[in-house]
Design an enzyme around this catalytic site. Sequence first.
Site, mmCIF file in Angstrom:
data_model
loop_
_atom_site.group_PDB
_atom_site.id
_atom_site.type_symbol
_atom_site.label_atom_id
_atom_site.label_comp_id
_atom_site.label_asym_id
_atom_site.label_seq_id
_atom_site.Cartn_x
_atom_site.Cartn_y
_atom_site.Cartn_z
ATOM 1 N N LEU A 65 0.294 7.031 1.905
ATOM 2 C CA LEU A 65 -0.580 6.275 2.792
ATOM 3 C C LEU A 65 -1.245 7.181 3.833
ATOM 4 O O LEU A 65 -2.450 7.079 4.087
ATOM 5 C CB LEU A 65 0.261 5.193 3.471
ATOM 6 C CG LEU A 65 -0.461 3.930 3.878
ATOM 7 C CD1 LEU A 65 -1.254 3.342 2.717
ATOM 8 C CD2 LEU A 65 0.550 2.905 4.385
ATOM 9 N N ASP A 125 7.270 4.297 1.024
ATOM 10 C CA ASP A 125 8.570 4.939 0.804
ATOM 11 C C ASP A 125 8.700 6.034 1.862
ATOM 12 O O ASP A 125 9.116 5.771 2.983
ATOM 13 C CB ASP A 125 8.619 5.445 -0.638
ATOM 14 C CG ASP A 125 9.949 6.073 -1.006
ATOM 15 O OD1 ASP A 125 10.947 5.788 -0.333
ATOM 16 O OD2 ASP A 125 9.994 6.849 -1.980
HETATM 17 P P1 IMP Z 1 5.475 7.555 -0.539
HETATM 18 O O1 IMP Z 1 4.317 8.495 -0.529
HETATM 19 O O2 IMP Z 1 6.799 8.267 -0.556
HETATM 20 O O3 IMP Z 1 5.419 6.507 0.544
HETATM 21 O O4 IMP Z 1 5.473 6.849 -1.948
HETATM 22 C C1 IMP Z 1 4.657 5.832 -2.216
HETATM 23 C C2 IMP Z 1 4.398 5.725 -3.700
HETATM 24 O O5 IMP Z 1 5.536 6.091 -4.499
HETATM 25 C C3 IMP Z 1 4.092 4.287 -4.003
HETATM 26 O O6 IMP Z 1 2.706 4.076 -4.047
HETATM 27 C C4 IMP Z 1 4.747 4.065 -5.335
HETATM 28 O O7 IMP Z 1 3.789 4.254 -6.356
HETATM 29 C C5 IMP Z 1 5.811 5.111 -5.490
HETATM 30 N N1 IMP Z 1 7.152 4.542 -5.252
HETATM 31 C C6 IMP Z 1 7.965 4.739 -4.186
HETATM 32 N N2 IMP Z 1 9.114 4.058 -4.309
HETATM 33 C C7 IMP Z 1 9.034 3.393 -5.478
HETATM 34 C C8 IMP Z 1 9.927 2.483 -6.166
HETATM 35 O O8 IMP Z 1 11.036 2.133 -5.713
HETATM 36 N N3 IMP Z 1 9.486 1.999 -7.357
HETATM 37 C C9 IMP Z 1 8.279 2.341 -7.889
HETATM 38 N N4 IMP Z 1 7.413 3.174 -7.285
HETATM 39 C C10 IMP Z 1 7.792 3.703 -6.086
#
Ligand code: IMP
Length: 175
Positions: free
Chosen positions: A102, A97
């Site tokens: 990551l 997202d």
């Molecule tokens: P980031 O750190 O913003 O890349 O978020 C990644 C984490 O947020 C993922 O491992 C998901 O657990 C959660 N996440 C982000 N978008 C979604 C979504 O649309 N549905 C469910 N979980 C999400």
Amino acid sequence: MKKLLGKDEIREGVGRLARQLAAEYDGRPLTIVAILTGSLVLLADLIRQIDMPVRIALVGSRRQGDKSSTRRAVVVEPALLPKLEGRDVLVIDDIFDTGHTLVEVIAQLAVHRPASIRSAVLLRKAERCEVAVPPDYVVFDIPDEFVVGYGLDYDDRYRNLPYVAALEPADLASE
Ligand code: IMP
Ligand code: MG
């Protein structure tokens, strides 16, 4: 909800990733580190389609903020990790997202001095990226919508759906 990716489409996509990894690592053993909890379904399907020697490990990512929040404090529990030093490591997650999860996990694993460290995600949301480094492998690019299923949750629900669907305002209102 609105279905975005069906069972067969996901299976084909994960198969493509498995073949790509087998070709790129060319017989070298791979240590796959899956970020809990959302990537469990991807992990289970990927390792059964992958034709190469693999080790698997799990790391925690704990949620901060409200239930649809994507902000997480990432907790890498060293006791759960196999030896990473000198090994080729692939970190997998359900969705990329903003990318902070990551990036944070990779930084914490890099301390263990793997030979290489790459990343693969099932889904990537369009135009949400806030970090400099994109994932090395992306199975599907999707629009910027909140999605559930195939491991992804909303308030710990829907992880068991065999497809990926976008939640609609009515789904959130029915909570
Ligand atoms: P980031 O750190 O913003 O890349 O978020 C990644 C984490 O947020 C993922 O491992 C998901 O657990 C959660 N996440 C982000 N978008 C979604 C979504 O649309 N549905 C469910 N979980 C999400
Ligand atoms: Mg997750």
